[in-house]
Scaffold this active site. Sequence first.
Site, mmCIF file in Angstrom:
data_model
loop_
_atom_site.group_PDB
_atom_site.id
_atom_site.type_symbol
_atom_site.label_atom_id
_atom_site.label_comp_id
_atom_site.label_asym_id
_atom_site.label_seq_id
_atom_site.Cartn_x
_atom_site.Cartn_y
_atom_site.Cartn_z
ATOM 1 N N THR A 1 -1.042 -3.527 -1.567
ATOM 2 C CA THR A 1 -1.122 -4.888 -1.043
ATOM 3 C C THR A 1 -0.082 -5.742 -1.759
ATOM 4 O OG1 THR A 1 -3.498 -4.715 -0.578
ATOM 5 C CG2 THR A 1 -2.610 -6.927 -0.826
ATOM 6 N N ASP B 1 6.809 -9.050 3.347
ATOM 7 C CA ASP B 1 5.619 -9.712 3.879
ATOM 8 C C ASP B 1 4.677 -8.766 4.617
ATOM 9 O OD1 ASP B 1 6.374 -12.106 2.798
ATOM 10 O OD2 ASP B 1 7.167 -12.946 4.662
ATOM 11 N N GLN C 1 -13.337 -8.947 0.749
ATOM 12 C CA GLN C 1 -12.251 -9.893 0.491
ATOM 13 C C GLN C 1 -11.693 -9.745 -0.920
ATOM 14 O OE1 GLN C 1 -13.670 -13.870 1.345
ATOM 15 N NE2 GLN C 1 -14.409 -13.310 3.374
ATOM 16 N N CYS C 2 -12.409 -9.072 -1.804
ATOM 17 C CA CYS C 2 -11.964 -8.907 -3.189
ATOM 18 C C CYS C 2 -10.776 -7.945 -3.241
ATOM 19 C CB CYS C 2 -13.087 -8.360 -4.059
ATOM 20 S SG CYS C 2 -14.521 -9.446 -4.177
ATOM 21 N N THR D 1 14.463 -9.304 3.109
ATOM 22 C CA THR D 1 15.210 -10.072 2.118
ATOM 23 C C THR D 1 16.334 -9.266 1.485
ATOM 24 O OG1 THR D 1 13.259 -11.409 1.594
ATOM 25 C CG2 THR D 1 15.006 -11.350 -0.049
ATOM 26 N N ARG E 1 -14.009 -9.197 7.151
ATOM 27 C CA ARG E 1 -13.714 -9.380 5.734
ATOM 28 C C ARG E 1 -14.870 -10.146 5.087
ATOM 29 N NH1 ARG E 1 -8.026 -11.479 4.390
ATOM 30 N NH2 ARG E 1 -8.388 -10.200 2.539
ATOM 31 N N SER F 1 8.258 -10.664 9.027
ATOM 32 C CA SER F 1 7.197 -11.442 9.666
ATOM 33 C C SER F 1 7.183 -11.214 11.178
ATOM 34 C CB SER F 1 7.379 -12.933 9.369
ATOM 35 O OG SER F 1 7.254 -13.189 7.984
ATOM 36 N N ASP G 1 13.379 -10.095 10.241
ATOM 37 C CA ASP G 1 12.493 -10.592 9.195
ATOM 38 C C ASP G 1 11.169 -9.868 9.379
ATOM 39 O OD1 ASP G 1 10.353 -12.288 8.028
ATOM 40 O OD2 ASP G 1 12.010 -13.641 7.571
#
Length: 344
Positions: free
Chosen positions: A167, A91, A279-280, A14, A247, A60, A58
Amino acid sequence: MTRPRILIVYTGGTIGMIEDPATKALKPFDFSHLMDNVPKVKMLDYEIDNIQFHPPIDSSDMDVRHWQMMARSIADNYDRYDGFVVLHGTDTMAYTASALSFMLGNLSKPVIITGSQLPIGEVRTDGEENLITALQIAAARDEDGSPVVREVAILFENYLWRGNRSTKRSADNFNAFKSNNYPELAKIGLGITYDRDALSKPAIGLPLEPHFDFDSSVISIDLFPGLKADILRHQLATPGIKGVVLRTYGAGNGPTQKWFIDAVREAVDRGVVIINVTQCVNGSVQPHRYMGADYLAAAGVVSGQDITFEAALTKMMYLFGLGLDHKEVTRLLGTPIAGEMTAN
């Protein structure tokens, strides 16, 4: 001291995008456009060079090949520059930061990854400040001339985070990244305040030992209420897979039913390496606190402790890329090798 020499590796994202006049969608542009919109960079008394992806991407579209290109750009120029700034889309930034932290062995110079939530040409862009601050951190030296930062880190808005502890937490907040299980390396306000205790302190002067080979024969499996036995077995039997990031819930828990544990144990017995990652967003896998996690540990699943999903996935790809067998990969997955998890 001599003027700091900084190399910018521009991958896209971006920060360097412009609006397509036909579709109104944002698309990557070239580096000259980006620098034209940040004239303040010229006020820094640094020698700045750049390497650009052709074409810029990008994030992604990021894959192993792009990580190799970044690592080679840094390795090939390591002795010529004091620090490196990687401009990257948000991302997959945490994946890239984690991957580079494993690939760049003996790293003792700053590799600062940054980007933006708004394109550099926008009036309210965060890209200008992020770029300038990243350059300042890459150039920062202690009184003895050694780099203040000697690791791969993510700089975004008000914080500098360890790359393999980070993250992406927000799609629309300028403070887009967070390290939930490790403190910030620096706070950015009127000045830049470093947390000296949190910063990595590798030896200076050792030759860089880059590792470029990644093996992406890994998958991730998210547990959820209602997961069916036949679907799980199908996933664990995916042709060619060597590893799985599982996960789990809470402190590393999974179902205690026999069908689930049997499926996991059978995969481990076949040589598939499985790492347990919660997953937390905050906290750690505790393999013996609850029965659900204890069963997984007994089945041969590695505790990911407080590692992020991004770091677990890229670490597994890195270890398999070294040509290690599943036993050695299993051993090293539970051991910190680049500050990516808290040592027990």
